[in-house]
Write an enzyme that holds these catalytic residues in place. Structure first.
Site, PDB file in Angstrom:
ATOM      1  N   SER A 201       0.825  -1.199   0.000  1.00  0.00           N
ATOM      2  CA  SER A 201       0.000   0.000   0.000  1.00  0.00           C
ATOM      3  C   SER A 201       0.862   1.253   0.000  1.00  0.00           C
ATOM      4  O   SER A 201       1.640   1.467  -0.926  1.00  0.00           O
ATOM      5  CB  SER A 201      -0.969  -0.046   1.181  1.00  0.00           C
ATOM      6  OG  SER A 201      -2.103   0.733   0.906  1.00  0.00           O
ATOM      7  N   ASP A 307      -9.200  -5.337  -5.385  1.00  0.00           N
ATOM      8  CA  ASP A 307      -8.788  -4.300  -4.434  1.00  0.00           C
ATOM      9  C   ASP A 307      -9.600  -3.037  -4.691  1.00  0.00           C
ATOM     10  O   ASP A 307      -9.451  -2.387  -5.730  1.00  0.00           O
ATOM     11  CB  ASP A 307      -7.296  -4.015  -4.597  1.00  0.00           C
ATOM     12  CG  ASP A 307      -6.725  -3.154  -3.479  1.00  0.00           C
ATOM     13  OD1 ASP A 307      -7.506  -2.455  -2.799  1.00  0.00           O
ATOM     14  OD2 ASP A 307      -5.490  -3.179  -3.290  1.00  0.00           O
ATOM     15  N   HIS A 338      -7.540  -5.908  -0.730  1.00  0.00           N
ATOM     16  CA  HIS A 338      -6.303  -5.241  -0.321  1.00  0.00           C
ATOM     17  C   HIS A 338      -5.577  -6.124   0.699  1.00  0.00           C
ATOM     18  O   HIS A 338      -5.604  -5.866   1.906  1.00  0.00           O
ATOM     19  CB  HIS A 338      -6.679  -3.883   0.278  1.00  0.00           C
ATOM     20  CG  HIS A 338      -5.562  -2.891   0.341  1.00  0.00           C
ATOM     21  ND1 HIS A 338      -4.972  -2.356  -0.777  1.00  0.00           N
ATOM     22  CD2 HIS A 338      -4.940  -2.308   1.395  1.00  0.00           C
ATOM     23  CE1 HIS A 338      -4.047  -1.486  -0.413  1.00  0.00           C
ATOM     24  NE2 HIS A 338      -3.993  -1.457   0.901  1.00  0.00           N
TER      25      HIS A 338
END
Length: 652
Positions: A201, A307, A338
């Site tokens: 991320s 995601d 995610h």
């Protein structure tokens, strides 16, 4: 040298250097781990006796305006033995804003420290596993977070320089100190300068951004669920994806100390990211895709195809840009949301990552560069490989919607359609509502469906949908989704675990100390049975029809043509299923609604979808040959729950 030749040239040179150096002075134990015949680094070094230290690297910036250049904290765990033997070692680096505010990984681990300020727990398994194998692991606190000076600027110059400066220090080009405010300098005389960056991320985003500077010494990056352009984290062609901007995000991760010093940076984030969705200089600074030509590092990219936090346009456009510049690449695509690969394919992930770093940072000829480029999760825990991604025979196929017997229930094929279809934006409904009612005439969407396929049809890459629409109001948002209509069992990406369930049993990956366990909670796939699967999505503000970076008011009753970029994916629509295109307004939970509630009329003769199909147009023709063009049944289909308003933090 041309980038595609880097491995071919570098590997023999590295091997020759290893032969010359190791034979002379390495101990037998060290030779067993790193000698010229080695294909895998082995855990021959003591983790319990590893060196743990902290340095503060001067970034050369003064983001907080206090008259002193900012220093970022870098916590280091490295094996003691190589330095004692006169050897220098490579570095695995994770630069993060999460080490004190939010935690890293599925168990939200934080850094902990001893009385001397040395790191005791370094989050995740990297240090436990790789330090015994001869790597140093460095955890960098981004500027403005944890023990670093400066301010968080959400992917901008300060964020990127936080990590780049550490790489420069590892290569002797920057200055570091033994404390945050002291004057005693320290050198990285234990490092050979070769660095690999990794992170999920925001952390992976920093890896992308640092690679896009072309910094010397960065040999590889492993971005997991990472952003490639921050605009595309917050907007989709002018349509807002969240009800906040980067200023909110900076405030969520900044240290208490930084919050009091960084008001000017916060204001710049507000002013530079207007909620209109217009492109500004702030977004240009945070667009790494435009600088893909500077990337020297290889890239091992990982992303969940469902995601809905860092949406998959981010990996698709980055991958394509890297390919255009000949960057060495590898990719894993999962069915998850995610989620880190450590939590959806743990054993294979640790083994593959180990081999990747051995090849990229130690120069081992272990064959990983000659293996298939892509691993793709086709069903939960069932993976296939692809020699290239997308496959070489992938071709863009133009599919065209046509009106059917019921309003809003049309067909999808190769022949141009005619006539119109209309729908009225309903901000209370989402893509799951549209797909569930694909066979029924409902006022909020227009759906177009193939007949049942006679053969499997594989989509691989990024799609685009061009629509000509006439609105009744000055503002309008559009959504376009591709749907696989048919029963399946998939990872439940809409569940809170986004496709995984976390258990209580643990397994161990590396060595532990009393303060840093190498054992982590086991996970398994969380699955659900569905009647359809949304496989790709795209959104836009119709007001950006002339300029994707600038929205304007619409004239009611005037027709506008716009192309929506749909997210990258790799999905097989099985024989017997149907492929559907749905065009609608607000996708609840995924984009914010416009100021008005428009009715939009589509000109079907000027509406089409360009879809990347393996085998191209011929494959579509074969798959749909003889398929009836009748509409699907009117019974409501079952899918995952409606997308929820996902968190505004690109979570760790």
């Amino acid at each position: 040298m041309p980038k595609r030749m880097r491995f071919t040239i570098w590997r023999p040179l590295a091997a020759a250097a290893v032969v010359a150096l190791t034979a002379a002075f390495l101990t037998p134990t060290a030779q067993a781990a790193t000698g010229p015949a080695a294909r895998e680094s082995r855990p021959v070094h003591s983790y319990a006796n590893a060196v743990r230290e902290a340095v503060w690297v001067d970034t050369g910036l003064d983001a907080d305006g206090d008259g002193h250049t900012d220093r970022v904290a870098a916590d280091i765990v490295r094996p003691r033995e190589p330095a004692q033997q006169g050897r220098r070692i490579p570095v695995i680096m994770d630069a993060s804003p999460y080490y004190s505010c939010c935690g890293r990984g599925n168990e939200s681990q934080l850094k902990t420290y001893d009385a001397q300020g040395h790191v005791v727990q370094m989050p995740l398994f990297y240090d436990n596993y790789f330090v015994p194998r001869g790597y140093a692991v460095v955890g960098v606190d981004l500027a403005g977070t944890n023990r670093s000076d400066g301010c968080v600027d959400v992917g901008g110059r300060s964020d990127i320089q936080s990590a780049k400066a550490v790489i420069d220090w590892l290569n002797g080009r920057a200055r570091a100190y033994t404390s945050r405010t002291g004057t005693t300098t320290v050198t990285a005389d234990w490092s050979n300068g070769r660095t690999g960056m990794i992170g999920k991320s925001w952390d992976g985003t920093i890896a992308n951004g640092v690679a896009a500077t072309g910094v010397e010494g960065l040999r590889t990056i492993v971005p997991i669920s990472a952003i490639s352009s921050w605009y595309d984290y917050y907007f989709a062609q002018g349509a807002p994806l969240y009800d906040s901007g980067p200023d909110w995000l900076a405030g969520a991760v900044e240290s208490d100390d930084a919050l009091g010093r960084c008001a000017a940076v916060q204001r710049a984030l507000v002013d530079g990211a207007p909620r209109t969705g217009d492109w500004t200089g702030l977004w240009s600074e945070r667009d790494y895709v435009k600088d893909a030509g500077k990337v020297r590092a290889s890239v091992f990219l990982v992303h969940g195809m469902q995601d809905l936090n860092v949406r998959t346009k981010n990996f698709g456009q980055w991958w394509d840009a890297l390919a255009a510049h000949g960057v060495e690449r590898k990719i894993w695509l999962s069915q998850t949301g995610h989620v880190d690969p450590f939590d959806f394919r743990r054993g294979a992930w640790v083994d593959t990552l180990h081999r990747w770093f051995d090849h990229e940072l130690l120069g081992y000829d272990n064959g990983i560069d000659r293996e298939p480029m892509a691993d793709i999760e086709r069903r939960p825990d069932q993976w296939v490989t692809s020699a290239l991604w997308p496959p070489r025979d992938t071709g863009t196929t133009t599919l065209r919607p046509a009106a059917g017997d019921l309003a809003g229930v049309g067909t999808l094929g190769l022949r141009p359609g005619h006539g119109t279809e209309s729908f009225t934006d309903d901000p209370g409904l989402s893509e799951t509502d549209w797909a569930a009612a694909i066979g029924r005439s409902t006022p909020e969407k227009a759906g177009f469906v193939t007949g049942p396929l006679g053969r499997d049809l594989r989509l691989s890459g990024s799609s685009a949908v061009t629509v000509t629409a006439t609105p009744t109001t000055p503002t309008a948002h559009l959504s376009a989704v591709l749907v696989d209509l048919g029963p399946d069992t998939i990872r439940d990406y809409a569940d809170s675990g986004e496709g995984i369930t976390t258990g209580t049993d643990r397994d161990c990956w590396g060595e532990s100390t009393p303060g840093d366990s190498a054992c982590f909670q086991q996970t398994r796939a969380k699955t659900t049975s569905v009647g359809y699967t949304v496989l790709s999505r795209g959104w836009a503000d119709l007001g950006t029809y002339a300029d994707s970076g600038k929205g304007v008011p619409l004239t009611p009753g005037r027709a506008y043509t716009i192309t929506l970029d749909l997210a990258a994916t790799d999905h097989v629509v099985p024989a017997g299923h149907r492929l559907a295109l749905i065009v609608a307004g607000t996708d609840r939970g995924l984009i914010d609604p416009p100021a008005d509630t428009p009715t939009l009329t589509l000109d079907l003769a000027r509406t089409s979808a360009r879809v990347p199909l393996v085998g191209g147009t011929a494959a579509f023709a074969r798959a749909t040959s003889g398929a009836a063009s009748t509409a699907p049944g009117t019974t409501a289909l079952h899918g995952v729950r409606s997308p929820h308003a996902v968190q505004r933090v690109p979570a760790s």
